[in-house]
Design a protein around this motif. Structure first.
Motif, PDB file in Angstrom:
ATOM      1  N   ASP A 177       0.856  -1.195   0.000  1.00 12.00           N
ATOM      2  CA  ASP A 177       0.000   0.000   0.000  1.00 12.00           C
ATOM      3  C   ASP A 177       0.888   1.240   0.000  1.00 12.00           C
ATOM      4  N   VAL A 178       0.493   2.229  -0.794  1.00 13.32           N
ATOM      5  CA  VAL A 178       1.308   3.438  -0.952  1.00 13.32           C
ATOM      6  C   VAL A 178       0.730   4.561  -0.088  1.00 13.32           C
ATOM      7  N   LEU A 179       1.562   5.133   0.765  1.00  5.73           N
ATOM      8  CA  LEU A 179       1.118   6.181   1.675  1.00  5.73           C
ATOM      9  C   LEU A 179       0.710   7.426   0.893  1.00  5.73           C
ATOM     10  N   GLY A 180      -0.503   7.937   1.188  1.00  7.13           N
ATOM     11  CA  GLY A 180      -1.047   9.070   0.444  1.00  7.13           C
ATOM     12  C   GLY A 180      -0.762  10.420   1.073  1.00  7.13           C
ATOM     13  N   ARG A 181      -0.479  10.449   2.377  1.00  9.23           N
ATOM     14  CA  ARG A 181      -0.138  11.701   3.068  1.00  9.23           C
ATOM     15  C   ARG A 181       1.049  11.453   3.987  1.00  9.23           C
ATOM     16  N   THR A 182       1.917  12.437   4.084  1.00  9.04           N
ATOM     17  CA  THR A 182       3.083  12.328   4.949  1.00  9.04           C
ATOM     18  C   THR A 182       2.654  12.285   6.416  1.00  9.04           C
ATOM     19  N   ILE A 183       3.327  11.472   7.194  1.00 11.85           N
ATOM     20  CA  ILE A 183       3.084  11.378   8.629  1.00 11.85           C
ATOM     21  C   ILE A 183       4.247  12.053   9.349  1.00 11.85           C
ATOM     22  N   TYR A 184       3.893  12.983  10.258  1.00 10.82           N
ATOM     23  CA  TYR A 184       4.908  13.778  10.959  1.00 10.82           C
ATOM     24  C   TYR A 184       4.940  13.440  12.443  1.00 10.82           C
ATOM     25  N   THR A 185       6.097  13.727  13.064  1.00  8.55           N
ATOM     26  CA  THR A 185       6.205  13.657  14.511  1.00  8.55           C
ATOM     27  C   THR A 185       5.692  14.977  15.086  1.00  8.55           C
ATOM     28  N   ASN A 186       5.602  15.076  16.422  1.00  4.13           N
ATOM     29  CA  ASN A 186       5.060  16.289  17.034  1.00  4.13           C
ATOM     30  C   ASN A 186       5.930  17.516  16.826  1.00  4.13           C
ATOM     31  N   ASP A 187       7.233  17.336  16.547  1.00  7.55           N
ATOM     32  CA  ASP A 187       8.107  18.496  16.324  1.00  7.55           C
ATOM     33  C   ASP A 187       8.284  18.808  14.841  1.00  7.55           C
ATOM     34  N   GLY A 188       7.434  18.193  14.005  1.00 10.06           N
ATOM     35  CA  GLY A 188       7.434  18.542  12.585  1.00 10.06           C
ATOM     36  C   GLY A 188       8.354  17.719  11.712  1.00 10.06           C
ATOM     37  N   VAL A 190       9.590  14.468   9.527  1.00 13.60           N
ATOM     38  CA  VAL A 190       8.888  13.468   8.728  1.00 13.60           C
ATOM     39  C   VAL A 190       9.127  12.084   9.311  1.00 13.60           C
ATOM     40  N   LEU A 191       8.033  11.392   9.628  1.00 16.49           N
ATOM     41  CA  LEU A 191       8.117  10.022  10.121  1.00 16.49           C
ATOM     42  C   LEU A 191       8.108   9.059   8.949  1.00 16.49           C
ATOM     43  N   LEU A 192       7.103   9.226   8.073  1.00 14.27           N
ATOM     44  CA  LEU A 192       7.032   8.468   6.818  1.00 14.27           C
ATOM     45  C   LEU A 192       6.497   9.401   5.741  1.00 14.27           C
ATOM     46  N   GLY A 193       7.182   9.460   4.612  1.00 15.60           N
ATOM     47  CA  GLY A 193       6.812  10.391   3.557  1.00 15.60           C
ATOM     48  C   GLY A 193       5.775   9.843   2.592  1.00 15.60           C
ATOM     49  N   ARG A 194       5.012  10.754   2.005  1.00 20.25           N
ATOM     50  CA  ARG A 194       4.026  10.384   0.995  1.00 20.25           C
ATOM     51  C   ARG A 194       4.712   9.661  -0.163  1.00 20.25           C
ATOM     52  N   GLY A 195       4.048   8.616  -0.667  1.00 21.16           N
ATOM     53  CA  GLY A 195       4.584   7.862  -1.806  1.00 21.16           C
ATOM     54  C   GLY A 195       5.369   6.631  -1.418  1.00 21.16           C
ATOM     55  N   ILE A 196       5.638   6.463  -0.118  1.00 20.17           N
ATOM     56  CA  ILE A 196       6.382   5.283   0.341  1.00 20.17           C
ATOM     57  C   ILE A 196       5.478   4.048   0.299  1.00 20.17           C
ATOM     58  N   ALA A 197       6.006   2.947  -0.251  1.00 24.70           N
ATOM     59  CA  ALA A 197       5.290   1.676  -0.231  1.00 24.70           C
ATOM     60  C   ALA A 197       5.481   1.034   1.139  1.00 24.70           C
TER      61      ALA A 197
END
Length: 353
Positions: A13-24, A26-33
């Protein structure tokens, strides 16, 4: 793009939105499988909802009402301020104002606002994400009510810092998801007074923001806290933040409770009008909320399973739903859409996680 429960994710599954930590960061970027290890990690972090891109919903756009940059900036500002308070230090109120005014500008720039995005929250950023979401929801309602710039700023700052008093509470209490014991509830309720004391000491901030933190748990029928105020005794800005806080707590996990589905939350909030909250404020608020967020999966009374791909803003309970149909050739899949405003005998039976 569509919304999926963490339990329904699969490898590839391909991530559609970037996931961030509380301090901004990037935890996992958009487009990553996604890999099994990524999915397991997201689950451990407490993330329950993610957005994925696939062929069936690649044309579905789910926009935030504020930019990702401004959302991250507000979360970072809140984290910095909370850390300063915990250490007994001062924080930069002018920096807070800058972050809040960026949110206000984003919201004022848009002609029509309809909130249809679900937060991707982790245990790590839950408190910060909640506060920013309440700030956005309250500001949207404030704009709809025609508040001037000064009141909008006081509202947005009060909304962003409505729970700042929780930095004085034990982390074990804030991470609890079961119903509080009476003793725990009394301790949690002190966050309103603590928040008031923190904000009223900031001369660069409007004193109204401190009163919002103090009164956002007051209710029209006198059942709220800390002073059991009634009706007009509660400042309008505090009532606005109270509604935004109440709704966001319903649709997300938080201290002493777990989440429920948005359409149920809308029904509950409507049932609270003229009791806990002003009827007019609730009606205006719900005009800007998607009961079935774009990208969510629903079951129709036809027995079909579909994805909400667009909204009818005049009738939030009747969105546009896309169902996938397998043809005679099982490799050939085509889509059919129901506009539930036009298809009056078709309705949503359930929202699926």
């Amino acid at each position: 793009m569509r919304q999926l429960s963490i339990n329904r994710l699969k490898q590839g599954d391909v991530l559609g939105r970037t996931i961030y930590t509380n301090d901004g960061r990037v935890l996992l970027g958009r487009g990553i499988a996604l890999t099994p290890s990524f999915i397991k990690r997201l689950s451990k972090l407490g993330i329950t909802i993610v957005y994925v891109d696939d062929e069936e919903t690649k044309d579905v756009v789910i926009e935030d009402v504020i930019s990702e940059e401004h959302r991250r900036e507000a979360m970072s500002s809140l984290e910095y301020s909370g850390q300063a308070v915990q250490l007994g230090k001062d924080f930069d109120g002018f920096k807070v104002k800058k972050a809040v005014n960026n949110i206000i500008e984003d919201i004022l720039f848009q002609k029509e606002i309809f909130i249809s995005l679900t937060d991707m929250r982790s245990y790590d950023n839950q408190v910060f994400a909640h506060s920013v979401s309440v700030c956005v929801l309250a500001t949207v309602l404030g704009k709809a009510l025609g508040l001037d710039q000064n009141n909008l700023e006081a509202l947005a700052i009060g909304a962003l810092f409505h729970d700042i008093g929780t930095v004085k509470l034990p982390k074990t209490l804030l991470s609890k998801r079961e119903v509080f014991t009476p003793k725990e509830a009394r301790l949690y309720e002190t966050h309103t007074s603590e928040g008031f004391d923190i904000l009223r000491s900031k001369r660069e901030l409007n004193l109204l923001s401190a009163h919002i933190a103090f009164q956002h748990h007051e209710r029209m029928d006198g059942s709220g806290y800390p002073r059991k105020l009634e009706s007009d005794g509660i400042h309008q800005l505090a009532q606005i933040v109270g509604i935004a806080d109440f709704y966001d707590n319903l649709v997300n996990d938080g201290p002493g409770h777990s989440r429920i589905l948005p359409h149920v939350a809308c029904e509950i909030l409507m049932g609270c009008s003229d009791k806990l909250f002003s009827h007019d404020l609730v009606v205006t608020f719900l005009k800007h909320i998607a009961a079935y967020p774009t990208g969510c999966t629903v079951k129709l009374n036809t027995g079909e399973i579909g994805i909400v791909v667009d909204q009818n803003k005049s009738l939030p309970m009747r969105p546009i739903v896309r169902v996938l149909l397998a043809g005679q050739d099982l490799n050939q899949v085509k889509a059919k859409e129901y506009d539930l405003v036009k298809e009056r005998t078709t309705f949503i039976e359930a929202m699926l996680e």
